[in-house]
Design an enzyme around this catalytic site. Structure first.
Site, PDB file in Angstrom:
ATOM      1  N   GLN A 222     -63.627  21.018 -49.382  1.00  0.00           N
ATOM      2  CA  GLN A 222     -62.969  22.209 -48.837  1.00  0.00           C
ATOM      3  C   GLN A 222     -61.484  22.179 -49.222  1.00  0.00           C
ATOM      4  OE1 GLN A 222     -64.569  23.133 -44.544  1.00  0.00           O
ATOM      5  NE2 GLN A 222     -64.623  20.903 -44.854  1.00  0.00           N
ATOM      6  N   ASN A 223     -61.038  21.048 -49.749  1.00  0.00           N
ATOM      7  CA  ASN A 223     -59.622  20.856 -50.041  1.00  0.00           C
ATOM      8  C   ASN A 223     -59.232  21.545 -51.345  1.00  0.00           C
ATOM      9  OD1 ASN A 223     -59.689  19.260 -47.755  1.00  0.00           O
ATOM     10  ND2 ASN A 223     -59.805  17.321 -48.894  1.00  0.00           N
TER      11      ASN A 223
ATOM     12  N   CYS B 247     -53.546  38.416 -69.926  1.00  0.00           N
ATOM     13  CA  CYS B 247     -53.579  39.874 -70.199  1.00  0.00           C
ATOM     14  C   CYS B 247     -52.200  40.513 -70.192  1.00  0.00           C
ATOM     15  CB  CYS B 247     -54.472  40.579 -69.175  1.00  0.00           C
ATOM     16  SG  CYS B 247     -53.739  40.693 -67.517  1.00  0.00           S
TER      17      CYS B 247
ATOM     18  N   CYS C 258     -49.278  37.479 -66.227  1.00  0.00           N
ATOM     19  CA  CYS C 258     -50.537  36.803 -66.563  1.00  0.00           C
ATOM     20  C   CYS C 258     -50.511  36.415 -68.049  1.00  0.00           C
ATOM     21  CB  CYS C 258     -51.724  37.724 -66.291  1.00  0.00           C
ATOM     22  SG  CYS C 258     -53.296  37.048 -66.889  1.00  0.00           S
TER      23      CYS C 258
ATOM     24  N   HIS D 211     -63.290  26.022 -51.699  1.00  0.00           N
ATOM     25  CA  HIS D 211     -62.194  26.883 -51.239  1.00  0.00           C
ATOM     26  C   HIS D 211     -61.132  27.085 -52.312  1.00  0.00           C
ATOM     27  CE1 HIS D 211     -63.170  25.971 -46.743  1.00  0.00           C
ATOM     28  NE2 HIS D 211     -64.004  26.832 -47.285  1.00  0.00           N
TER      29      HIS D 211
ATOM     30  N   ALA E  43     -59.901   7.545 -42.724  1.00  0.00           N
ATOM     31  CA  ALA E  43     -60.742   7.622 -43.926  1.00  0.00           C
ATOM     32  C   ALA E  43     -60.466   6.471 -44.887  1.00  0.00           C
ATOM     33  CB  ALA E  43     -60.507   8.963 -44.625  1.00  0.00           C
TER      34      ALA E  43
ATOM     35  N   CYS F  70     -55.729  35.965 -62.000  1.00  0.00           N
ATOM     36  CA  CYS F  70     -55.162  37.292 -62.268  1.00  0.00           C
ATOM     37  C   CYS F  70     -56.062  38.354 -61.647  1.00  0.00           C
ATOM     38  CB  CYS F  70     -55.058  37.533 -63.783  1.00  0.00           C
ATOM     39  SG  CYS F  70     -54.415  39.180 -64.197  1.00  0.00           S
TER      40      CYS F  70
ATOM     41  N   TYR G  36     -47.859  28.788 -50.403  1.00  0.00           N
ATOM     42  CA  TYR G  36     -48.588  27.939 -51.358  1.00  0.00           C
ATOM     43  C   TYR G  36     -47.637  27.205 -52.302  1.00  0.00           C
ATOM     44  CZ  TYR G  36     -52.915  29.766 -49.550  1.00  0.00           C
ATOM     45  OH  TYR G  36     -53.953  30.076 -48.702  1.00  0.00           O
TER      46      TYR G  36
HETATM   47  N1  APR Z   1     -58.994  10.006 -41.613  1.00  0.00           N
HETATM   48  C1  APR Z   1     -60.152  10.649 -41.311  1.00  0.00           C
HETATM   49  N2  APR Z   1     -60.204  11.849 -40.682  1.00  0.00           N
HETATM   50  C2  APR Z   1     -59.019  12.413 -40.355  1.00  0.00           C
HETATM   51  C3  APR Z   1     -57.774  11.810 -40.640  1.00  0.00           C
HETATM   52  C4  APR Z   1     -57.802  10.547 -41.297  1.00  0.00           C
HETATM   53  N3  APR Z   1     -56.673   9.892 -41.610  1.00  0.00           N
HETATM   54  N4  APR Z   1     -56.786  12.629 -40.177  1.00  0.00           N
HETATM   55  C5  APR Z   1     -57.396  13.700 -39.637  1.00  0.00           C
HETATM   56  N5  APR Z   1     -58.733  13.568 -39.724  1.00  0.00           N
HETATM   57  C6  APR Z   1     -59.764  14.499 -39.287  1.00  0.00           C
HETATM   58  C7  APR Z   1     -59.426  15.254 -38.029  1.00  0.00           C
HETATM   59  O1  APR Z   1     -59.860  14.522 -36.883  1.00  0.00           O
HETATM   60  C8  APR Z   1     -60.218  16.559 -38.206  1.00  0.00           C
HETATM   61  O2  APR Z   1     -61.533  16.406 -37.668  1.00  0.00           O
HETATM   62  O3  APR Z   1     -59.914  15.473 -40.300  1.00  0.00           O
HETATM   63  C9  APR Z   1     -60.318  16.714 -39.721  1.00  0.00           C
HETATM   64  C10 APR Z   1     -59.422  17.807 -40.261  1.00  0.00           C
HETATM   65  O4  APR Z   1     -59.881  19.025 -39.729  1.00  0.00           O
HETATM   66  P1  APR Z   1     -59.117  20.383 -40.147  1.00  0.00           P
HETATM   67  O5  APR Z   1     -57.662  20.182 -40.025  1.00  0.00           O
HETATM   68  O6  APR Z   1     -59.796  21.488 -39.397  1.00  0.00           O
HETATM   69  O7  APR Z   1     -59.423  20.526 -41.700  1.00  0.00           O
HETATM   70  P2  APR Z   1     -60.770  21.012 -42.376  1.00  0.00           P
HETATM   71  O8  APR Z   1     -61.960  20.639 -41.553  1.00  0.00           O
HETATM   72  O9  APR Z   1     -60.742  20.526 -43.786  1.00  0.00           O
HETATM   73  O10 APR Z   1     -60.603  22.614 -42.376  1.00  0.00           O
HETATM   74  C11 APR Z   1     -61.599  23.361 -43.043  1.00  0.00           C
HETATM   75  O11 APR Z   1     -60.313  25.362 -42.643  1.00  0.00           O
HETATM   76  O12 APR Z   1     -58.296  26.430 -42.562  1.00  0.00           O
HETATM   77  C12 APR Z   1     -59.410  26.236 -43.337  1.00  0.00           C
HETATM   78  O13 APR Z   1     -59.481  26.456 -45.651  1.00  0.00           O
HETATM   79  C13 APR Z   1     -59.061  25.590 -44.642  1.00  0.00           C
HETATM   80  O14 APR Z   1     -60.439  24.100 -45.946  1.00  0.00           O
HETATM   81  C14 APR Z   1     -59.883  24.318 -44.653  1.00  0.00           C
HETATM   82  C15 APR Z   1     -60.964  24.588 -43.625  1.00  0.00           C
END
Ligand code: APR
Length: 244
Positions: free
Chosen positions: A95-96, A143, A140, A113, A224, A121, A54
């Protein structure tokens, strides 16, 4: 005119900002094992490895080259237009664990997430802003406990945050947009079905058809940074007409 809008984003919306996705060919899970860095067991087994995972992603996020892209900015504009038009409820569920939606100006955000720029903590449960490296010796500030800090993120096997708020919004949704997610991980992968059950129009905006693509009423495929602004502008125009 759709009234209550719920948006779900995944790693794909941040890909053009320079952050890795998880399941693309060059994604994170092609380089490290989920079991080692994204589970409570992995953290208990080797906290130094998990902190390192991380810390490297946190440093990347805070680097000058990682900034919101046009997709993040379009969702912030859409949120403002929705409010100005009094079009209905607006909720952005991500989810990001990055802060690019915040930096673009979005406000009604749920980080289901968690957030990479926060630590929690395990002794006192305090959640703290954290932009530095996290280590097993970190103390922390709330605390004073040493070694009890973990990333404030949801690992596999843990409950996502604010699910009641998310389910309540989906139950009232008229329009559901799913952006940049592969539809691989529950419960986010089930949101489209909850929105459909509420009678919402469901739209997938993704680089390519996701695992759940067949569940959506509409889809626009492409980067996107192109597809999201285009779709958002159409909704902004509709919201403005509502206001006039
Ligand atoms: N524009 C649009 N879509 C995109 C782009 C882009 N430039 N690049 C990649 N993608 C799409 C891919 O085709 C895929 O379908 O984004 C999606 C990413 O999928 P993942 O990598 O599986 O990510 P995500 O769906 O957010 O994962 C969900 O899984 O591992 C856990 O906690 C983690 O929050 C995450 C969760």
């Amino acid at each position: 005119m759709a009234r209550n809008l719920v948006i779900l984003t995944g790693a794909g919306i941040s890909q053009e900002s320079g952050l890795e996705t998880f399941r693309d060919a060059d994604g994170i899970w092609a380089k490290v094992r989920v079991e080692d860095v994204a589970t409570p067991e992995g953290f208990a087994r080797d906290p130094v490895l998990v902190h390192g995972f991380y810390n490297q992603r946190r440093r990347r996020l805070l680097s000058d080259t990682v900034v919101p892209n046009p997709a993040h900015h379009a969702l912030a504009r859409l949120e403002r237009a929705w409010a100005q038009a009094g079009a209905g409820a607006f909720l952005l569920v991500t989810q990001n664990i990055d802060d690019l939606h915040e930096r673009a100006g979005s406000e009604a955000i749920v980080h289901m997430h968690g957030e990479m720029l926060k630590a929690r903590c395990m002794a006192c449960e305090a959640v703290l802003p954290w932009h530095d490296d996290l280590t097993v010796e970190a103390i922390c500030p709330a605390c004073g406990e040493r070694g009890g800090l973990r990333p404030h993120v949801v690992w596999f096997g843990e409950m996502p945050f604010e699910m009641d708020r998310i389910f309540e919004a989906l139950g009232r949704a008229d329009l559901f947009l799913s952006i940049g997610t592969s539809g691989n991980v529950y419960p986010a992968s089930a949101f489209v079905e909850l929105a459909r059950a509420a009678g919402a129009h469901t739209v997938e905006l993704n680089l390519e058809p996701s695992q759940g693509a067949a569940l959506f009423a509409e889809a626009r495929h492409g980067p996107a940074s192109e597809v999201v602004p285009h779709y958002a502008e159409a909704l902004i125009d509709a919201a403005a007409r509502l206001r006039s």
